[in-house]
Design a protein around this motif. Structure first.
Motif, PDB file in Angstrom:
ATOM      1  N   ALA A  74       0.810  -1.211   0.000  1.00  0.00           N
ATOM      2  CA  ALA A  74       0.000   0.000   0.000  1.00  0.00           C
ATOM      3  C   ALA A  74       0.847   1.267   0.000  1.00  0.00           C
ATOM      4  N   THR A  75       2.156   1.124   0.135  1.00  0.00           N
ATOM      5  CA  THR A  75       3.037   2.293   0.188  1.00  0.00           C
ATOM      6  C   THR A  75       3.369   2.846  -1.193  1.00  0.00           C
ATOM      7  N   GLY A  76       2.957   2.154  -2.252  1.00  0.00           N
ATOM      8  CA  GLY A  76       3.118   2.673  -3.603  1.00  0.00           C
ATOM      9  C   GLY A  76       4.509   2.512  -4.201  1.00  0.00           C
ATOM     10  N   HIS A  77       5.234   1.478  -3.838  1.00  0.00           N
ATOM     11  CA  HIS A  77       6.562   1.220  -4.394  1.00  0.00           C
ATOM     12  C   HIS A  77       6.478   0.254  -5.569  1.00  0.00           C
ATOM     13  N   GLY A  78       7.624  -0.015  -6.185  1.00  0.00           N
ATOM     14  CA  GLY A  78       7.690  -0.963  -7.280  1.00  0.00           C
ATOM     15  C   GLY A  78       7.828  -2.388  -6.771  1.00  0.00           C
ATOM     16  N   TRP A  79       7.697  -3.341  -7.685  1.00  0.00           N
ATOM     17  CA  TRP A  79       7.760  -4.755  -7.321  1.00  0.00           C
ATOM     18  C   TRP A  79       9.106  -5.137  -6.715  1.00  0.00           C
ATOM     19  N   LYS A  80      10.178  -4.668  -7.318  1.00  0.00           N
ATOM     20  CA  LYS A  80      11.508  -5.048  -6.837  1.00  0.00           C
ATOM     21  C   LYS A  80      11.735  -4.567  -5.409  1.00  0.00           C
ATOM     22  N   HIS A  81      11.285  -3.364  -5.112  1.00  0.00           N
ATOM     23  CA  HIS A  81      11.401  -2.839  -3.749  1.00  0.00           C
ATOM     24  C   HIS A  81      10.632  -3.730  -2.776  1.00  0.00           C
ATOM     25  N   LEU A  82       9.439  -4.153  -3.181  1.00  0.00           N
ATOM     26  CA  LEU A  82       8.608  -4.968  -2.295  1.00  0.00           C
ATOM     27  C   LEU A  82       9.172  -6.378  -2.118  1.00  0.00           C
ATOM     28  N   VAL A  83       9.892  -6.878  -3.099  1.00  0.00           N
ATOM     29  CA  VAL A  83      10.566  -8.173  -2.938  1.00  0.00           C
ATOM     30  C   VAL A  83      11.614  -8.078  -1.836  1.00  0.00           C
ATOM     31  N   ARG A  84      12.316  -6.961  -1.785  1.00  0.00           N
ATOM     32  CA  ARG A  84      13.398  -6.801  -0.805  1.00  0.00           C
ATOM     33  C   ARG A  84      12.881  -6.426   0.587  1.00  0.00           C
ATOM     34  N   ARG A  85      11.781  -5.717   0.637  1.00  0.00           N
ATOM     35  CA  ARG A  85      11.330  -5.129   1.890  1.00  0.00           C
ATOM     36  C   ARG A  85      10.876  -6.188   2.904  1.00  0.00           C
ATOM     37  N   HIS A  86      11.348  -6.049   4.137  1.00  0.00           N
ATOM     38  CA  HIS A  86      10.920  -6.899   5.256  1.00  0.00           C
ATOM     39  C   HIS A  86      11.051  -8.388   4.944  1.00  0.00           C
ATOM     40  N   ARG A  87      12.004  -8.760   4.095  1.00  0.00           N
ATOM     41  CA  ARG A  87      12.109 -10.152   3.671  1.00  0.00           C
ATOM     42  C   ARG A  87      12.482 -11.080   4.831  1.00  0.00           C
ATOM     43  N   LYS A  88      13.317 -10.615   5.756  1.00  0.00           N
ATOM     44  CA  LYS A  88      13.688 -11.462   6.891  1.00  0.00           C
ATOM     45  C   LYS A  88      12.481 -11.724   7.778  1.00  0.00           C
TER      46      LYS A  88
END
Length: 213
Positions: A74-88
């Motif tokens: 919902a933060t409006g980022h791209g797919w690649k950013h969301l793949v990396r985000r909070h992954r752990k």
């Protein structure tokens, strides 16, 4: 239920000998990508003209892992950013979910700074899943007729270099079939397909500490 894409992806990546994922850093990215694919396939995520991820509707899935990724989207980022985000965090949540369902057994670390040890309670479960993905790779069924989940899992396993699922030689021999499975993700969102295609580079960046947390 533990048959959502992130849980299936985790089981494909699990290595009983290592008592955990074959590579924890890579698996975190793979389960995040699997969650995004799952949400997009449910019609909950889409892509705008600028390649940004958009959320369609606000209804929760009832799955804490997917709902967490949905909130991130919902933060409006791209797919690649969301793949990396909070992954752990997502990886740990998937493990906790599988443990609560009795699919994984959790043991404490061997050393004070080690990671907890996780074993699959029934090895037939990941074995059957690997057989499914292997059939998608080696079979003669057209990719367009494969179950969407199987095609996605094959694309992710190949991108993540999970050799127990896609051996190195098979990666070369069946390159066009893997490419077609990855390409099928464009029906969900062009940027999502690109994010999966560039996962190998994302994994290199993450190992170097530049891929987010």
């Amino acid at each position: 239920m533990t048959d959502d894409l992130p849980c299936l992806m985790y089981l494909l990546a699990h290595d009983d000998t290592a008592e955990g994922p074959y590579d924890r850093s890579r698996t975190g990215l793979l389960v995040r990508a699997a969650a995004l694919i799952d949400l997009a396939s449910r019609g909950l995520l889409a892509e705008d003209g600028d390649g940004k991820v958009t959320v369609s509707g606000t209804r929760p899935t009832g799955d804490p892992v997917l709902d967490g990724v949905l909130r991130d989207a919902a933060t409006g980022h791209g797919w690649k950013h969301l793949v990396r985000r909070h992954r752990k965090q997502t990886l740990t949540q998937v493990e906790d979910r599988l443990a609560a369902a009795g699919v994984l057994t959790v043991k404490p670390p061997r050393t004070p700074f080690g990671t907890r040890r996780l074993t699959v309670t029934d090895r037939a479960v990941p074995a059957a899943l690997r057989a499914r993905v292997s059939a998608a790779l080696h079979g003669d069924r057209p990719v367009r007729e494969l179950p969407a989940a199987d095609a996605a899992l094959l694309a992710l396993a190949a991108a993540g270099g999970i050799r127990s699922v896609v051996p190195r030689q098979d990666h070369k021999t069946y390159r066009s079939r893997i490419d077609a499975c990855t390409g099928s993700l464009s029906a969900l969102a062009p940027g999502l397909e690109k994010a999966v295609r560039t996962l190998p580079m994302t994994m290199i960046a993450a190992k170097g500490g530049t891929g987010g947390s």
